[in-house]
Every structure is written in structure tokens, then in C-alpha cells.
Design a protein around this motif. Structure first.
Motif, PDB file in Angstrom:
ATOM      1  N   GLU A   1       0.881  -1.192   0.153  1.00  0.00           N
ATOM      2  CA  GLU A   1      -0.095  -0.014  -0.171  1.00  0.00           C
ATOM      3  C   GLU A   1       0.881   1.298  -0.112  1.00  0.00           C
ATOM      4  O   GLU A   1       0.405   2.438  -0.882  1.00  0.00           O
ATOM      5  CB  GLU A   1      -0.954  -0.174   1.197  1.00  0.00           C
ATOM      6  N   ARG A   2       1.870   1.354   0.854  1.00  0.00           N
ATOM      7  CA  ARG A   2       2.873   2.487   0.637  1.00  0.00           C
ATOM      8  C   ARG A   2       3.469   2.638  -0.550  1.00  0.00           C
ATOM      9  O   ARG A   2       3.689   3.737  -1.094  1.00  0.00           O
ATOM     10  CB  ARG A   2       3.959   2.474   1.837  1.00  0.00           C
TER      11      ARG A   2
ATOM     12  N   ILE B   1      10.066  -2.049   3.406  1.00  0.00           N
ATOM     13  CA  ILE B   1       9.040  -1.976   4.354  1.00  0.00           C
ATOM     14  C   ILE B   1       9.356  -2.742   5.600  1.00  0.00           C
ATOM     15  O   ILE B   1       9.558  -3.928   5.040  1.00  0.00           O
ATOM     16  CB  ILE B   1       7.490  -1.947   3.799  1.00  0.00           C
TER      17      ILE B   1
ATOM     18  N   THR C   1      -1.788   4.759   1.351  1.00  0.00           N
ATOM     19  CA  THR C   1      -1.877   4.459   2.671  1.00  0.00           C
ATOM     20  C   THR C   1      -2.850   5.185   3.257  1.00  0.00           C
ATOM     21  O   THR C   1      -3.621   4.774   4.284  1.00  0.00           O
ATOM     22  CB  THR C   1      -0.540   4.502   3.500  1.00  0.00           C
TER      23      THR C   1
ATOM     24  N   TYR D   1       4.009   3.175  12.324  1.00  0.00           N
ATOM     25  CA  TYR D   1       2.933   2.609  11.250  1.00  0.00           C
ATOM     26  C   TYR D   1       1.364   2.625  11.736  1.00  0.00           C
ATOM     27  O   TYR D   1       1.161   2.244  12.952  1.00  0.00           O
ATOM     28  CB  TYR D   1       3.612   1.733  10.606  1.00  0.00           C
TER      29      TYR D   1
END
Length: 406
Positions: A109-110, A340, A115, A263
Motif C-alpha cells: 500500500e505504501r 518496508i 496508505t 505505522y
């Protein structure tokens, strides 16, 4: 011990060079032996072979041999679309699959830049599931560790209580261990009706059980004598070897990616990061690592309660809620290198992606396994210990071989 598991070190004066029927007790006392612990052994927590150089009862060297449970995760991932990789992510740390899914889905997603568009209800549901799975993973770590060093009854208590969590996760996902629940852009499906109430009921049930477990096992004098000042991992060695998770925090460093990287919705939750304090021995010993995991269970319980308040308050279920509306069927990130990371029960799990901008299949994918890195410190902290203490040290590393071998 079977003779095929004992090898005598071949140096001048070795037993292998002695004449038959002329072996002396003095020779046996002075000889080093190489003992194979595993690959299938109840205390190795997976399929791993430890080649141990022994001088009597003293461990001189330990060499871990891995690869007996190789998952080929990277090559699977490089031949599948992004959204079809999640079932293979589950099989890395198969006792904490929700945590692995959370990191992977958040990473893609990032990479896509969506996000901020993830609904809050999805985020709270993800963290709720991840923290429930963290409790279940720590239950396995503490319960099997107690059994490794002779405490049998707590294992049954822990497996009984862990079963409540597995039933909740199975209710939501349809699977007992490998969930495929957190999808890129959302969830497989919203939480079942009544899930929040059943989860709150479990939290009320587990709180007194945790206190009972802590008093009967962690604070037990025999357990303390067995684990205090054993397998001490100095902080500088932990940092230099890349150790993360409870092992690093037990050595005294308050480093948790849920706080450091902040996060998902973790910045909105109130929780502490326990660290080893050397209460009964040395900072970073086996007791500290077990104690840190126990305290993390308490913190996860607090986070589950806060998520339940949000899911039944500000972010209730609605009829028009679609948990998977953001992502197209074919995911094509722009050409880039992307990494990530997230905090799983065993430490930092990271995913590296290299994309070419044309395909929905990653050109390269790499999983940074915390169990693999944490296991690499074993040869350093096991030198000079007794063979029984080696078993105690392995248990506090809390490895899952599916993640080590990927």
C-alpha cells in the motif's frame, strides 16, 4: 547416545587413531566430541541441526545448519502477482501469520501511495488481529520454553488459552493458522457480527490467567535459577548482529518499530515498550527475554482493548463498508526499489521489492527474516555454557524455521 551421532575430533591423539580394544577412560576425559542436535529434536522448535563441539558437558562451539524447511518464498513471490503472494507470506512465521500479512499489505500500500486512503475501521481491525496473534505467538514461545526446561503444566495452560485466540481468528478468516485475511487495500471481509463482544469476553477471561502464569512460571524460583545469568546477550553484540524484537529489548534497548516507525494506527494507542532490567540476573539473559515477552502480552491486551473501544465506538460497522474497494485487480507499481518493515512477535520483518513498472509481478522480492538474524547470534552467546543451558538459550531465541529458511 547412538554412536552414529558422536564423532571424535580428528587430531593427534584422537580416539579414532587409537588401536581397537585399547581405549582408556583418560582418553575419553580429554577428547572433544561433535554432537548433532537435531535436525528433528523437541527443543530446536523446528527442523534445524546444531553441530555442537563438546568438551565433556561444556559447549565449545555451535554451528547452526539450516535449510531443512526451505519455503522458496522469494522465488514464489517473483512469479506471482502482488495480491497472490499473501498466502505465501502466511507460511513464513506460521504461528504469527496475521503480523506477517500486516507488514506485507502495508508495504504494498505504501508502494502504491494509498496508505492514507485505508479506512480507519480496516486499520483498527488489522491491529486488533495482529495483537491477538502476537499474544498467541508469545504463548507458544513461553509455553514451549517452559517445557524445554522441565515445566510441563504451564504448557497445557497456555495451549488452552491460546485456543481461544485461534478460534477468534478462525471465525474471522475461516482458517486456523494461515489466514489470508489482510488483503492489499483492506481485508478479506469485515469482522463477523458479534466478534467484538466475543473478543472482549476473552480479554476479561485472560487477564487473571496471565497473572497466574506469571506467578507460577516466570517468578518461580526453579525457573529463575535455571534461566538467570544464562545466555547473556550484551547490547553491543545484539546491535552489531542486527538482532531485533524481544531479544534486543531484553538486552536493554527500548526499540520497537510500532513506536519508532509509528505505522498504521499504533501512534493512537497507549502502550509501553518493556525492556530487560536484570531483575534476577544479568540484563539480556534467558530470564529477561522470557520476562519481556510476558510483559509484551500485557501490553498487547491493552492494545486489543483500545481497538475494541474504537471498533464499537467511533468506527462501527456500516452496511456500505467495503473492506477491499481501493485496489484494482492488477497492481502495477511504478518502477522503483522499495523496502518496508514492521514489528512482528519475533522482531523486524521486512520486505524489499524491485518493480519494473510494467508488470503486476515483482521483478525481485526479498524477505528480511528476524528469526534468521536472531539465530545468527547463537554461536556467540552459547560458548562455554553447559549442554543443558544450550537448550535454554535456543528456546529464548524463539525461532520459527519457516521464516529462517524462507
Amino acid at each position: 547416545m547412538p554412536t552414529d551421532q558422536i564423532q571424535y575430533k580428528n587430531h593427534p591423539g584422537s580416539l579414532l587413531q587409537s588401536e581397537p580394544n585399547k581405549l582408556r577412560v583418560e582418553d575419553l576425559r580429554s577428547e572433544e566430541m561433535i554432537i548433532n542436535l537435531g535436525p528433528q529434536h523437541p527443543s530446536t522448535h523446528g527442523v534445524i541441526r546444531l553441530e555442537v563441539l563438546m568438551d565433556g558437558e561444556i559447549v565449545r562451539e555451535v554451528v547452526p545448519h539450516i535449510g531443512y524447511l526451505h519455503r522458496c518464498f522469494e522465488k514464489h513471490a517473483e512469479n506471482l502477482p502482488f495480491n497472490q503472494i499473501i498466502p505465501f507470506v502466511d507460511r513464513l512465521d506460521y504461528v504469527a501469520a496475521m503480523n506477517c500479512e500486516h507488514v506485507y499489505a502495508m508495504g504494498v500500500e505504501r508502494m502504491l501511495g494509498i496508505t492514507d486512503q485505508i479506512p480507519k475501521r480496516v486499520e483498527y481491525a488489522r491491529v486488533l488481529m495482529a495483537e491477538l496473534n502476537r499474544i498467541a505467538s508469545h504463548f507458544i514461545a513461553i509455553g514451549t520454553y517452559g517445557m524445554d526446561i522441565g515445566a510441563f503444566t504451564p504448557f497445557f495452560w497456555i495451549m488452552r488459552d491460546r485456543e481461544h485466540i485461534l478460534r477468534l481468528l478462525e471465525w474471522a478468516s475461516g482458517a486456523r493458522l494461515l489466514y489470508n485475511y489482510m488483503w492489499i487495500g483492506g481485508l478479506f471481509y469485515d469482522l463477523p457480527v458479534g466478534f467484538e463482544e466475543k473478543c472482549a469476553e476473552f480479554i476479561r477471561y485472560i487477564k487473571p490467567k496471565l497473572k497466574e502464569l506469571e506467578s507460577i512460571l516466570i517468578d518461580n524460583k526453579i525457573f529463575i535459577n535455571r534461566t538467570a545469568n544464562v545466555g547473556v546477550l550484551p547490547l553491543d553484540l545484539a546491535i552489531n548482529c542486527g538482532v531485533t524484537g524481544p531479544m534486543l529489548r531484553a538486552s536493554g534497548l527500548r526499540f520497537d518499530l510500532r513506536k519508532v516507525d509509528a505505522y498504521s494506527i499504533y501512534p493512537e494507542l497507549d502502550f509501553n515498550i518493556p525492556i530487560g532490567e536484570g531483575r534476577v540476573g544479568s540484563v539480556g539473559d534467558c530470564w529477561d527475554r522470557t520476562w519481556v515477552r510476558m510483559q509484551e502480552i500485557h501490553e498487547s491486551v491493552k492494545m486489543v482493548e483500545q481497538c475494541l473501544q474504537k471498533l464499537t465506538g467511533d468506527h462501527k460497522r456500516t452496511r456500505d463498508f467495503d473492506p477491499q474497494a481501493l485496489v484494482p485487480k492488477k497492481i502495477r507499481p511504478k518502477a522503483q526499489d522499495f523496502y518496508i518493515r514492521g514489528e512482528t512477535p519475533k522482531g523486524e520483518l521486512g520486505f524489499f521489492f524491485r518493480t519494473d513498472g510494467r508488470n503486476d509481478i515483482p521483478f525481485r522480492c526479498k524477505g528480511r527474516s528476524c528469526s534468521f538474524v536472531n539465530l545468527s547470534v547463537l554461536p556467540e552467546i552459547a560458548k562455554g555454557v553447559l549442554i543443558a543451558d544450550l537448550i535454554a538459550i535456543i528456546g529464548t531465541i524463539d525461532v520459527v524455521m519457516g521464516e529462517v529458511d524462507r
